[in-house]
Enzyme design. Sequence first.
Site, PDB file in Angstrom:
ATOM      1  N   GLU A 113     -20.560  34.288  -4.089  1.00 18.03           N
ATOM      2  CA  GLU A 113     -21.026  35.131  -4.298  1.00 18.03           C
ATOM      3  C   GLU A 113     -22.356  35.463  -4.457  1.00 18.03           C
ATOM      4  OE1 GLU A 113     -20.349  33.275  -8.545  1.00 18.03           O
ATOM      5  OE2 GLU A 113     -18.376  32.926  -8.369  1.00 18.03           O
ATOM      6  N   GLU A 180     -17.736  41.782 -10.348  1.00 20.30           N
ATOM      7  CA  GLU A 180     -16.134  41.307 -11.594  1.00 20.30           C
ATOM      8  C   GLU A 180     -16.935  41.554 -12.571  1.00 20.30           C
ATOM      9  OE1 GLU A 180     -15.430  37.429 -11.015  1.00 20.30           O
ATOM     10  OE2 GLU A 180     -14.677  36.942 -12.917  1.00 20.30           O
TER      11      GLU A 180
HETATM   12  O1  KIV Z   1     -12.144  32.802  -7.561  1.00 18.82           O
HETATM   13  C1  KIV Z   1     -11.660  33.813  -7.462  1.00 18.82           C
HETATM   14  O2  KIV Z   1     -10.426  33.577  -7.829  1.00 18.82           O
HETATM   15  C2  KIV Z   1     -12.121  35.193  -7.224  1.00 18.82           C
HETATM   16  C3  KIV Z   1     -11.624  36.458  -8.543  1.00 18.82           C
HETATM   17  C4  KIV Z   1     -11.424  36.519  -9.682  1.00 18.82           C
HETATM   18  C5  KIV Z   1     -12.374  37.668  -7.407  1.00 18.82           C
HETATM   19  O3  KIV Z   1     -13.540  35.465  -7.132  1.00 18.82           O
END
Ligand code: KIV
Length: 270
Positions: A113, A180
């Site tokens: 992230e 996202e």
């Molecule tokens: O953790 C996850 O599943 C994600 C997706 C929503 C991209 O980061």
Amino acid sequence: MTTTRELRSMAGEEPITMLTAYDAPTAEVVDEAGIDVILVGDSMGNAVMGYESTLPVTVADVQRRTESVVRATEDALVVADMPFLSFGVDEADSIENAGTMLKEAGADAVKLESGPHTVELTRRLTELGIPVMAHLGLTPQHVNQLGGYTRQGTEQDAAEEIIEGAKAHADAGAFSLVLEHVPANLAGAVTEAIDVPTIGIGAGPDTDGQVLVITDVLGLDDWSPPFSRQFGDVRSEMENAVADYRDAVEDGSFPAAEHSHVEESLDDLY
Ligand code: KIV
């Protein structure tokens, strides 16, 4: 076997498909369906571990589940998600944790992230041979700062920040970028601005690929985000199977003769 290089070459040519999976049987189904990328997402926290958020998920959680997914996957690229605070605090720890996902768990790449704090780390990991998928827009690990799982990049400044962040991560070597819960026109602009594939979730149709959380796709939960779609009703199937099992045990129809073995050679046991 899909590689990060192949994924890059798919951008703009054919839509990239990505789904999460957290266990072997699900990964097998996803892989056999020809999905390009399996993400062992920290969404496992909410999706299958019963937490309210992704924050409690640990490196060991993702490592163990990635191992299961890797064992069941033949073709898809497997990406392990780096959990909250497993990266970005200390560079050596970040590298060790990301390395664990490749060395121990067998993932092909990691996802971070992202934000301004992950640009140099993305560069360093890439230099060391750890492919990085970046992730901008709604980053659920920041839920306590964002005040909820709200759409990001809706103001001009914030949208421009996301475009600049995307460029910085692409320049630093990220092989792809998840976007996202951002406006579709922003996702389209990011996709135009960088030469690595964008993979959207709640980001409209103008990205190079799409990702969803597997439990949402299957319809395993009562609730799924408004930008998602339930393509199945696995919860009802599970409810029916469990209720049928309960009834069969209670009415004595299970186990039947074909589920049992009587060993004739045993002496009288009573
Ligand atoms: O953790 C996850 O599943 C994600 C997706 C929503 C991209 O980061």
